[in-house]
Write a protein that holds these residues in place. Structure first.
Motif, mmCIF file in Angstrom:
data_model
loop_
_atom_site.group_PDB
_atom_site.id
_atom_site.type_symbol
_atom_site.label_atom_id
_atom_site.label_comp_id
_atom_site.label_asym_id
_atom_site.label_seq_id
_atom_site.Cartn_x
_atom_site.Cartn_y
_atom_site.Cartn_z
ATOM 1 N N THR A 13 35.634 41.720 50.925
ATOM 2 C CA THR A 13 34.767 42.695 50.132
ATOM 3 C C THR A 13 35.228 43.265 48.943
ATOM 4 N N TRP A 14 36.311 42.978 48.371
ATOM 5 C CA TRP A 14 36.822 43.028 47.006
ATOM 6 C C TRP A 14 36.323 42.461 45.940
ATOM 7 N N THR A 15 36.164 42.894 44.846
ATOM 8 C CA THR A 15 35.782 42.100 43.639
ATOM 9 C C THR A 15 36.748 42.596 42.603
ATOM 10 N N PHE A 16 37.311 41.137 42.004
ATOM 11 C CA PHE A 16 38.185 41.534 40.983
ATOM 12 C C PHE A 16 37.129 41.763 39.415
ATOM 13 N N VAL A 17 37.622 42.783 38.864
ATOM 14 C CA VAL A 17 36.950 43.107 37.291
ATOM 15 C C VAL A 17 37.728 42.729 36.336
ATOM 16 N N GLU A 18 37.151 41.777 35.505
ATOM 17 C CA GLU A 18 37.892 41.541 34.327
ATOM 18 C C GLU A 18 38.232 42.506 33.303
ATOM 19 N N ASP A 19 39.359 42.636 32.381
ATOM 20 C CA ASP A 19 39.670 43.618 31.757
ATOM 21 C C ASP A 19 38.590 44.537 30.794
ATOM 22 N N ASP A 20 37.842 43.468 30.356
ATOM 23 C CA ASP A 20 36.692 43.865 29.541
ATOM 24 C C ASP A 20 35.421 44.155 29.922
ATOM 25 N N ALA A 21 35.323 43.922 31.512
ATOM 26 C CA ALA A 21 33.865 44.079 32.235
ATOM 27 C C ALA A 21 33.777 45.665 32.462
ATOM 28 N N PRO A 22 32.526 46.165 32.700
ATOM 29 C CA PRO A 22 32.358 47.459 33.246
ATOM 30 C C PRO A 22 32.629 47.286 34.664
ATOM 31 N N LEU A 23 32.887 48.543 35.207
ATOM 32 C CA LEU A 23 33.211 48.693 36.816
ATOM 33 C C LEU A 23 31.936 48.849 37.635
#
Length: 150
Positions: A13-23
């Motif tokens: 159920t988790w999403t990894f968010v890249e450093d430059d991506a919006p939350l």
């Protein structure tokens, strides 16, 4: 993609968010770098928060933040890099981390038993076919000579 958590196959159920991506909405993990740089904004996020650690990241840098971090992903860029085992052990033993610790990346099913012994309680695999092998690997040995976190 499914994961193994508490010795059961469950949906991630988790999403990894890249450093430059919006939350995005929901439960997210970010890099240790983004956690350090954007902590104030991340703490305003409505979902659960997690941090993805690379082998070179310092576990001690998360010390005071551990109560708000619900998931720590330990990334294996290569199966032969043992620093991630040490990170898991430090999180459980030295820092008393009670949240979820997840192995991700390039590790082998043969390592699952040992990862579980040092405190990893969930596993994400690049190849879903490895999940059945990993479930049985957690119970590979019945006699243990060394102390563990489990």
């Amino acid at each position: 993609m499914p994961i193994i958590k508490n010795q059961r196959i469950l949906e991630n159920t988790w999403t990894f968010v890249e450093d430059d991506a919006p939350l995005p909405a929901g439960d997210i993990t970010v890099s240790a770098k983004r956690w350090t740089e954007d902590k104030a904004a991340l703490l305003q996020h409505t979902g659960k928060l997690g941090v993805r650690l690379a082998p070179a990241d310092n576990v001690a840098a998360l010390g005071d933040d551990l109560p708000v971090i619900k998931l720590i992903e330990l990334n294996f860029p290569a199966f032969n890099d043992g620093r991630t085992f040490s990170q898991a052990r430090l999180l459980r033993s030295r820092y008393g981390y009670q949240g979820e610790i997840r192995a991700i990346g390039n590790y082998m099913t043969d390592q699952v038993f040992y990862l579980h012994r040092v405190g990893v309680d969930s596993f994400e695999f690049n190849n879903p076919k490895d999940m059945a092998l990993a479930l049985s690997a957690i119970k590979d040995f019945t006699i243990r000579y060394q102390a563990s976190t489990r």
